[in-house]
Scaffold this motif. Structure first.
Motif, PDB file in Angstrom:
ATOM      1  N   VAL A 119       0.986  -1.357  -0.138  1.00  0.00           N
ATOM      2  CA  VAL A 119       0.195   0.042   0.067  1.00  0.00           C
ATOM      3  C   VAL A 119       1.045   1.402   0.028  1.00  0.00           C
ATOM      4  CG1 VAL A 119      -1.819   1.046   1.189  1.00  0.00           C
ATOM      5  CG2 VAL A 119      -1.916  -0.969   1.120  1.00  0.00           C
ATOM      6  N   PHE A 122       1.773   1.851  -3.584  1.00  0.00           N
ATOM      7  CA  PHE A 122       0.694   2.385  -4.069  1.00  0.00           C
ATOM      8  C   PHE A 122       0.557   3.753  -4.101  1.00  0.00           C
ATOM      9  CE2 PHE A 122      -3.585   3.980  -3.739  1.00  0.00           C
ATOM     10  CZ  PHE A 122      -4.108   4.213  -5.028  1.00  0.00           C
ATOM     11  N   ILE A 123       0.885   4.327  -2.721  1.00  0.00           N
ATOM     12  CA  ILE A 123       0.783   5.737  -2.543  1.00  0.00           C
ATOM     13  C   ILE A 123       2.187   6.478  -3.305  1.00  0.00           C
ATOM     14  CG2 ILE A 123       0.903   7.260  -0.429  1.00  0.00           C
ATOM     15  CD1 ILE A 123      -0.676   5.304   1.018  1.00  0.00           C
ATOM     16  N   GLU A 126       1.624   6.932  -6.805  1.00  0.00           N
ATOM     17  CA  GLU A 126       0.502   7.802  -7.243  1.00  0.00           C
ATOM     18  C   GLU A 126       1.160   9.253  -6.875  1.00  0.00           C
ATOM     19  OE1 GLU A 126      -2.042   8.144  -8.606  1.00  0.00           O
ATOM     20  OE2 GLU A 126      -3.137   6.129  -8.326  1.00  0.00           O
ATOM     21  N   GLY A 156      -3.195   6.336 -13.972  1.00  0.00           N
ATOM     22  CA  GLY A 156      -4.449   6.276 -13.082  1.00  0.00           C
ATOM     23  C   GLY A 156      -5.013   4.877 -12.861  1.00  0.00           C
ATOM     24  N   LEU A 157      -5.239   4.488 -14.286  1.00  0.00           N
ATOM     25  CA  LEU A 157      -5.892   3.146 -14.393  1.00  0.00           C
ATOM     26  C   LEU A 157      -4.948   2.015 -13.894  1.00  0.00           C
ATOM     27  CD1 LEU A 157      -8.249   1.588 -15.634  1.00  0.00           C
ATOM     28  CD2 LEU A 157      -7.169   1.503 -17.582  1.00  0.00           C
ATOM     29  N   LEU A 160      -5.100   1.556 -10.302  1.00  0.00           N
ATOM     30  CA  LEU A 160      -6.373   1.058  -9.851  1.00  0.00           C
ATOM     31  C   LEU A 160      -6.372  -0.494 -10.190  1.00  0.00           C
ATOM     32  CD1 LEU A 160      -9.053   3.433 -11.004  1.00  0.00           C
ATOM     33  CD2 LEU A 160      -8.232   2.781  -8.758  1.00  0.00           C
ATOM     34  N   LEU A 163      -4.113  -1.897  -7.488  1.00  0.00           N
ATOM     35  CA  LEU A 163      -4.942  -1.986  -6.225  1.00  0.00           C
ATOM     36  C   LEU A 163      -5.897  -3.063  -6.144  1.00  0.00           C
ATOM     37  CD1 LEU A 163      -4.593  -0.014  -3.884  1.00  0.00           C
ATOM     38  CD2 LEU A 163      -6.778   1.235  -4.568  1.00  0.00           C
ATOM     39  N   ILE A 164      -6.472  -3.473  -7.153  1.00  0.00           N
ATOM     40  CA  ILE A 164      -7.394  -4.684  -7.307  1.00  0.00           C
ATOM     41  C   ILE A 164      -6.467  -6.055  -6.979  1.00  0.00           C
ATOM     42  CG2 ILE A 164      -8.768  -5.948  -8.740  1.00  0.00           C
ATOM     43  CD1 ILE A 164      -9.782  -3.458 -10.212  1.00  0.00           C
ATOM     44  N   VAL A 166      -3.820  -6.117  -5.389  1.00  0.00           N
ATOM     45  CA  VAL A 166      -3.356  -5.802  -3.824  1.00  0.00           C
ATOM     46  C   VAL A 166      -4.596  -6.456  -3.144  1.00  0.00           C
ATOM     47  CG1 VAL A 166      -2.859  -4.316  -1.971  1.00  0.00           C
ATOM     48  CG2 VAL A 166      -1.723  -4.007  -4.218  1.00  0.00           C
ATOM     49  N   VAL A 167      -5.947  -5.817  -3.276  1.00  0.00           N
ATOM     50  CA  VAL A 167      -6.884  -6.449  -2.359  1.00  0.00           C
ATOM     51  C   VAL A 167      -7.228  -7.881  -2.588  1.00  0.00           C
ATOM     52  CG1 VAL A 167      -8.995  -5.921  -3.721  1.00  0.00           C
ATOM     53  CG2 VAL A 167      -9.171  -5.934  -1.594  1.00  0.00           C
ATOM     54  N   PHE A 170      -4.695  -9.608  -0.686  1.00  0.00           N
ATOM     55  CA  PHE A 170      -4.879  -9.465   1.000  1.00  0.00           C
ATOM     56  C   PHE A 170      -6.028 -10.521   1.384  1.00  0.00           C
ATOM     57  CE2 PHE A 170      -7.560  -7.516   4.268  1.00  0.00           C
ATOM     58  CZ  PHE A 170      -6.702  -7.370   5.243  1.00  0.00           C
ATOM     59  N   THR A 171      -7.079 -10.727   0.582  1.00  0.00           N
ATOM     60  CA  THR A 171      -7.943 -11.698   0.762  1.00  0.00           C
ATOM     61  C   THR A 171      -7.406 -13.036   1.163  1.00  0.00           C
ATOM     62  OG1 THR A 171      -8.638 -12.140  -1.373  1.00  0.00           O
ATOM     63  CG2 THR A 171      -9.989 -10.791   0.012  1.00  0.00           C
ATOM     64  N   PHE A 176      -0.462  -7.034   3.864  1.00  0.00           N
ATOM     65  CA  PHE A 176      -0.106  -6.274   2.842  1.00  0.00           C
ATOM     66  C   PHE A 176       1.544  -6.162   2.327  1.00  0.00           C
ATOM     67  CE2 PHE A 176      -4.132  -3.747   3.622  1.00  0.00           C
ATOM     68  CZ  PHE A 176      -4.472  -4.116   2.326  1.00  0.00           C
ATOM     69  N   PHE A 497      -3.995  -3.896 -19.450  1.00  0.00           N
ATOM     70  CA  PHE A 497      -5.077  -5.019 -19.645  1.00  0.00           C
ATOM     71  C   PHE A 497      -4.490  -6.278 -20.377  1.00  0.00           C
ATOM     72  CE2 PHE A 497      -8.056  -1.681 -19.187  1.00  0.00           C
ATOM     73  CZ  PHE A 497      -8.684  -2.004 -17.894  1.00  0.00           C
TER      74      PHE A 497
END
Lengths: 512, 114
Positions: A119, A122-123, A126, A156-157, A160, A163-164, A166-167, A170-171, A176, A497
């Motif tokens: 995370v 990520f920051i 950005e 930015g894309l 994102l 970030l997807i 990363v989450v 995380f699950t 992190f 993508f």
């Protein structure tokens, strides 16, 4: 002795602090920031190559973890030197708040080099994106504004997508941390790597690189090429060190990027765009080996910063900046022939260094990578090196031709003016920086004397000569508009993508 | 792979991401791609919030009476930063759109990419 738990966070956030203070009192802060950059460069240079690692955690137990280790030091050194070169050469041309943005950028870079937390990464990426956006938009005409728009929406894309990933990681892992990615599923890894590759500008994701480098100011291109693209290298190197599937995929992506971008660069007419494509190709080479990626990115960044600084003659550069302003009528005094000659020499030396010519810094890093990659990748790597030589043979040729066509070119080699030329050489502080950087590039080659075997030197010289010959043979087919510039926003946005999908296919089915 | 309620809840968010990506790849003007980016941003943030809520949906605040099933505060705390960053991105993009809109008010890529 101060505790490094306090010292390192302070050092990381010092540039941003100076940057914000510099917005209020710019005159005093500039020398301070130069001193700070010198200090950073000197202290990180001390640690390059040594196996030292400091770990620390912000805000106590369970906080954000940082690790200052062998991945960080070369990149910190490279960014500081790049910024110093830019500050020294272009100080007079800085627009409002320019060096303050550079300092905030340095802070973001330091975080991304040292953090092991997804995370924070990520920051910092950005923040880096915002600073780079401001640097690109610094030229302030319609095209550069649109370029910066494309960069920001693409970046930015990509973040994102990251970030997807990363989450999802995380699950599965419940943390992190970068080192816990071992337990993460493949899809999460793909999304994370696609985001990082976009930021570091490796091929397919890095289609934005040539457009932006060719159009931005010289100083902005230098900073972008020297520092900003390095930010993705450190996390990728860390990830491929611990994750075998990623390091295998990185070899595939790196090889593809190295060859295809170099081919694009060979057929590109515009020098700025050719440098941009070559940058994509070099970063592709850098991600091949996790161990030496950072050293390679450092060498490439410094050389690229020098190349972009000296790509145009000093006079043309001023015209480029003040095209709209009326100052073109009362041109300042004619640029001194010696200064121009020095710029050409620096350009040639930096090009040779990227080509991997012996007795320059590039030779060392190229050979480190060469001995570290698997055998299957080696032949394609050699092809990429050859194509790189071709590109730079053309660039050197163009630059010298450009210089020779100027009316003052003859003055340089005139023996009667030798004493005056010499005194010109030491007249301005910019020349000192250029001379110092050339000497530094040459001295850096003494870092690893055991690499200077006969075969290595021979192959480097042969590849340089072959590059020249290849250049002569392809110069005929370099028709206008042979390579169409990729400027459509759709292509720039869609690339992450595609890369994520390819990576996923590789990790699950192909398993290269 | 079995479909638990936690996974079922994520389906609308994934659909939102797909819609946003479709919009981003098909937009003809700058404003539309800007809005599409915001849609993806919102979807990502919602995914974070939903995953944090998989343990329970009560507010993770320690009071005198402890809740039995409170949500995971860690992703929620982290996503706050992402929200702010998304807002900053939108602001910067809007500023650029304003500047570019003076010359070409329709903000079509066809005009801008020349």
């Amino acid at each position: 002795m101060i505790d490094h738990q306090i010292l390192f966070p302070f050092l990381i956030f010092l540039p941003a602090l100076l940057g914000f203070v510099g917005c209020v009192i710019p005159k005093i802060t500039f020398p301070l920031s130069v001193v700070m950059l010198l200090g950073y460069a000197a202290s990180s240079f001390n640690y390059i190559g040594r196996d030292i690692a400091y770990h620390f955690t912000l805000v106590g137990e369970g906080g954000i973890q940082f690790s200052v280790d062998s991945y960080s030091f070369p990149l910190i050194f490279g960014s500081c030197i790049t910024l110093l070169i830019v500050f020294g050469l272009f100080f007079k041309k800085f627009s409002h708040y320019y060096y303050q943005i550079c300092l905030v950028l340095l802070s973001a870079l330091l975080i991304s080099f040292t953090t092991v937390d997804l995370v924070s990464m990520f920051i910092s990426l950005e923040l880096l994106g915002f600073s780079a956006f401001l640097l690109i938009a610094d030229r302030n005409d319609r095209k550069s504004l649109f370029n910066s728009f494309q960069y920001l929406i693409g970046g930015g894309l990509a973040m994102l997508i990251y970030l997807i990933g990363v989450v999802q990681a995380f699950t599965f892992t419940g943390s992190f941390l970068l080192e816990d990615l071992v337990k993460a599923p493949e899809t999460a890894l793909c999304l994370i790597v696609a985001g990082l590759l976009t930021k570091s500008g490796v091929f397919l994701c890095g289609l934005w690189v040539p457009n932006i480098y060719s159009h931005a100011n010289s100083q902005s291109s230098s900073v972008l090429a020297g520092c900003v693209t390095c930010a993705g290298i450190a996390p990728i190197a860390r990830m491929s060190q611990i994750l075998n599937p990623i390091s295998d995929s990185m070899i595939v992506i790196g090889v593809i990027s190295a060859v295809i971008a170099a081919i694009y660069a060979v057929f590109e007419r515009d020098s700025g765009r050719a440098l941009g494509w070559s940058s994509v190709s070099q970063l592709g080479i850098a991600i091949l080996s996790p161990t030496y990626a950072c050293s390679y990115a450092m060498q490439h960044g410094i050389c690229k910063a020098l190349l972009f600084s000296t790509l145009y003659s000093g006079k043309a550069d001023e015209n480029l900046d003040s095209s709209a302003i009326t100052s073109s009528h009362n041109m300042p005094s004619r640029p001194s022939a010696t200064n121009e000659f020095l710029r050409v020499i620096v350009f040639v030396v930096a090009s040779l260094s990227i080509m991997g010519f012996p007795f320059l810094a590039g030779f060392i890093t190229k050979n480190w990578i060469k001995y570290d990659i698997p055998y299957e990748a080696k032949i394609i790597y050699t092809t990429a090196a050859l194509l790189t030589s071709t590109v730079y043979a053309r660039l050197i040729f163009d630059r010298i031709k450009d210089f020779a066509s100027q009316p003052y070119a003859r003055l340089v080699l005139n023996l009667d003016r030798a004493s005056k030329n010499l005194s010109d050489l030491f007249s301005s502080s910019q020349n000192y920086i250029l001379i110092l950087s050339v000497v530094g590039l040459i001295l850096a080659s003494t870092a690893a004397p055991d690499l200077f075997t006969f075969s290595a030197v021979q192959s480097a010289i042969v590849s340089a000569i072959l590059g020249g010959i290849l250049f002569v043979s392809v110069v005929g087919i370099q028709a206008d508009e042979f390579v169409k510039p990729v400027t459509r926003t759709l292509d720039l946005v869609g690339a992450p993508f595609l890369v994520a999908a390819l990576l996923l296919a590789n990790l699950i089915y192909l398993k290269i | 792979m079995d479909l638990t309620p936690e996974k079922l809840r994520l389906i609308p968010m994934v659909a939102l991401i797909v819609i946003g990506c479709f919009g981003l790849l098909n937009s003809k003007t700058m404003l539309r791609s800007l809005l599409s980016l915001d849609v993806i941003d919102t979807a990502t943030i919602s995914i974070f919030v939903l995953i944090a809520a998989s343990a329970g949906s009560q507010t993770p605040i320690v009071t005198a009476s402890r809740y039995s099933s409170y949500s995971d505060p860690y992703p929620q705390a982290i996503i706050l930063t992402a929200i702010v960053i998304g807002f900053a991105t939108q602001a910067l993009l809007c500023a650029i759109a304003l500047r570019l809109g003076r010359r070409s008010p329709m903000l079509r890529y066809r005009d801008l990419e020349k």
